[in-house]
Write a protein that holds these residues in place. Structure first.
Motif, mmCIF file in Angstrom:
data_model
loop_
_atom_site.group_PDB
_atom_site.id
_atom_site.type_symbol
_atom_site.label_atom_id
_atom_site.label_comp_id
_atom_site.label_asym_id
_atom_site.label_seq_id
_atom_site.Cartn_x
_atom_site.Cartn_y
_atom_site.Cartn_z
ATOM 1 N N PHE A 39 -12.155 7.570 -9.935
ATOM 2 C CA PHE A 39 -11.836 8.180 -11.212
ATOM 3 C C PHE A 39 -12.132 9.363 -10.034
ATOM 4 O O PHE A 39 -12.505 9.705 -9.351
ATOM 5 C CB PHE A 39 -12.161 8.424 -12.177
ATOM 6 N N ALA A 40 -11.092 10.199 -10.273
ATOM 7 C CA ALA A 40 -10.679 11.378 -9.167
ATOM 8 C C ALA A 40 -10.869 12.419 -10.439
ATOM 9 O O ALA A 40 -11.855 13.907 -10.188
ATOM 10 C CB ALA A 40 -8.974 11.015 -8.495
ATOM 11 N N HIS A 46 -5.224 21.390 -22.839
ATOM 12 C CA HIS A 46 -6.465 22.876 -23.064
ATOM 13 C C HIS A 46 -7.199 23.126 -22.597
ATOM 14 O O HIS A 46 -8.107 22.196 -21.800
ATOM 15 C CB HIS A 46 -6.621 21.347 -24.906
ATOM 16 N N ALA A 47 -7.607 24.678 -22.517
ATOM 17 C CA ALA A 47 -8.578 25.037 -21.505
ATOM 18 C C ALA A 47 -10.114 24.903 -22.033
ATOM 19 O O ALA A 47 -10.041 23.966 -23.548
ATOM 20 C CB ALA A 47 -8.399 27.190 -21.925
ATOM 21 N N GLY A 48 -10.455 25.134 -21.127
ATOM 22 C CA GLY A 48 -12.020 24.520 -21.294
ATOM 23 C C GLY A 48 -12.078 22.711 -21.126
ATOM 24 O O GLY A 48 -13.826 22.345 -21.051
ATOM 25 N N CYS A 49 -11.346 21.791 -20.841
ATOM 26 C CA CYS A 49 -11.061 20.002 -21.286
ATOM 27 C C CYS A 49 -10.813 19.609 -19.725
ATOM 28 O O CYS A 49 -11.029 18.492 -19.951
ATOM 29 C CB CYS A 49 -10.262 19.976 -22.142
ATOM 30 N N ASP A 50 -10.511 20.313 -18.648
ATOM 31 C CA ASP A 50 -10.489 19.800 -17.123
ATOM 32 C C ASP A 50 -11.950 19.034 -16.807
ATOM 33 O O ASP A 50 -13.299 19.289 -17.489
ATOM 34 C CB ASP A 50 -10.030 20.914 -16.310
ATOM 35 N N SER A 51 -12.017 18.247 -16.716
ATOM 36 C CA SER A 51 -13.069 17.033 -15.908
ATOM 37 C C SER A 51 -12.881 16.494 -14.338
ATOM 38 O O SER A 51 -11.485 15.657 -14.311
ATOM 39 C CB SER A 51 -13.113 15.461 -16.982
ATOM 40 N N THR A 53 -16.054 15.030 -13.231
ATOM 41 C CA THR A 53 -16.437 13.421 -13.405
ATOM 42 C C THR A 53 -16.386 12.689 -14.283
ATOM 43 O O THR A 53 -15.887 12.974 -15.924
ATOM 44 C CB THR A 53 -17.893 13.744 -13.339
ATOM 45 N N LEU A 54 -16.696 11.522 -14.697
ATOM 46 C CA LEU A 54 -16.755 10.885 -16.038
ATOM 47 C C LEU A 54 -17.279 11.259 -17.062
ATOM 48 O O LEU A 54 -16.884 11.131 -18.410
ATOM 49 C CB LEU A 54 -16.686 9.048 -14.901
ATOM 50 N N ASP A 55 -18.680 11.118 -16.722
ATOM 51 C CA ASP A 55 -19.876 11.898 -17.938
ATOM 52 C C ASP A 55 -18.974 13.119 -18.613
ATOM 53 O O ASP A 55 -19.313 13.761 -19.965
ATOM 54 C CB ASP A 55 -21.055 11.776 -16.808
ATOM 55 N N ASP A 56 -18.837 13.504 -17.550
ATOM 56 C CA ASP A 56 -17.994 15.323 -18.327
ATOM 57 C C ASP A 56 -16.606 15.010 -19.229
ATOM 58 O O ASP A 56 -16.682 15.440 -20.168
ATOM 59 C CB ASP A 56 -17.911 16.032 -16.873
ATOM 60 N N HIS A 57 -16.585 13.699 -18.812
ATOM 61 C CA HIS A 57 -14.645 13.288 -19.518
ATOM 62 C C HIS A 57 -15.106 13.104 -21.029
ATOM 63 O O HIS A 57 -14.751 13.189 -21.955
ATOM 64 C CB HIS A 57 -13.825 12.999 -18.658
ATOM 65 N N PHE A 58 -16.422 12.477 -20.803
ATOM 66 C CA PHE A 58 -16.157 11.912 -21.926
ATOM 67 C C PHE A 58 -17.085 12.327 -22.847
ATOM 68 O O PHE A 58 -17.434 12.408 -23.829
ATOM 69 C CB PHE A 58 -16.987 9.911 -21.740
ATOM 70 N N GLU A 59 -17.766 13.408 -22.614
ATOM 71 C CA GLU A 59 -18.785 14.131 -24.125
ATOM 72 C C GLU A 59 -17.257 15.514 -23.660
ATOM 73 O O GLU A 59 -17.695 15.373 -25.358
ATOM 74 C CB GLU A 59 -19.324 15.369 -22.771
ATOM 75 N N LYS A 60 -16.863 16.002 -23.191
ATOM 76 C CA LYS A 60 -15.182 16.322 -23.690
ATOM 77 C C LYS A 60 -14.633 15.686 -24.701
ATOM 78 O O LYS A 60 -14.554 16.071 -25.543
ATOM 79 C CB LYS A 60 -14.498 17.004 -22.731
ATOM 80 N N ILE A 61 -14.133 14.500 -24.754
ATOM 81 C CA ILE A 61 -13.294 13.600 -25.508
ATOM 82 C C ILE A 61 -15.037 12.783 -26.504
ATOM 83 O O ILE A 61 -14.434 13.839 -27.906
ATOM 84 C CB ILE A 61 -13.815 11.939 -24.910
ATOM 85 N N SER A 62 -15.827 13.166 -26.507
ATOM 86 C CA SER A 62 -17.077 13.404 -27.654
ATOM 87 C C SER A 62 -16.411 14.254 -28.442
ATOM 88 O O SER A 62 -16.362 14.024 -29.864
ATOM 89 C CB SER A 62 -18.043 12.776 -27.440
ATOM 90 N N THR A 63 -16.824 15.965 -27.985
ATOM 91 C CA THR A 63 -16.892 16.393 -28.831
ATOM 92 C C THR A 63 -15.579 16.686 -29.896
ATOM 93 O O THR A 63 -15.364 16.994 -30.896
ATOM 94 C CB THR A 63 -16.687 18.127 -27.827
ATOM 95 N N PHE A 64 -14.423 16.288 -29.081
ATOM 96 C CA PHE A 64 -13.094 16.561 -29.560
ATOM 97 C C PHE A 64 -12.655 15.813 -30.505
ATOM 98 O O PHE A 64 -12.057 15.647 -31.186
ATOM 99 C CB PHE A 64 -11.661 15.993 -28.523
#
Length: 137
Positions: A39-40, A46-51, A53-64
């Protein structure tokens, strides 16, 4: 890069499954669609949604999925997919498309998916979404 029909179909299956994970809010299934080894980065429109790491990405997806935009029925809004292009080789695929929200189709969202084949399955290593500046007035 070739036009191997079987590879093309399996990439199409990946895209359908990926969207289904969002529509059904299935984080576990969605996580299995990403490469944990390669994973790269995920860049969002949307602002504030770049990731990075996978953990950060899935934390943001969960919030969304808990707080983000949804239909009146509480479901994730289905997307209109236009101008989809898939290029594949044996273990690499590049997908580009224009995505549009049904309730707000303009501007479109230019999307790129970079996939690698791991253990016989396509896995995302990079996804990039950006609003199409040609649609912004």
């Amino acid at each position: 890069m070739g036009s191997d029909r079987t590879a093309y179909e399996t990439v199409q299956d990946f895209l359908n499954e990926y969207n289904k994970c969002f529509y059904s809010k299935d984080i576990g299934a969605l996580r299995s669609m990403y490469s944990s080894e390669a994973f790269a980065v995920f860049w969002d429109n949307h602002a504030g949604c770049d990731s990075h790491t996978l953990d950060d990405h899935f934390e943001k997806i969960s919030t969304f999925l808990q707080e983000g935009r949804s239909t009146e029925g509480g479901e994730v809004e289905e997307l209109i997919v236009e101008d989809k292009r898939i290029r594949t080789s044996s273990n690499f695929s590049l997908v580009t498309a224009i995505l549009r929200y049904r309730s707000a189709p303009m501007p479109g969202v230019r999307s790129t998916f970079v996939l690698v084949r791991e253990k016989g399955r396509w896995k995302a290593i990079h996804i990039h979404h950006s609003f199409d500046p040609n649609d912004i007035t």
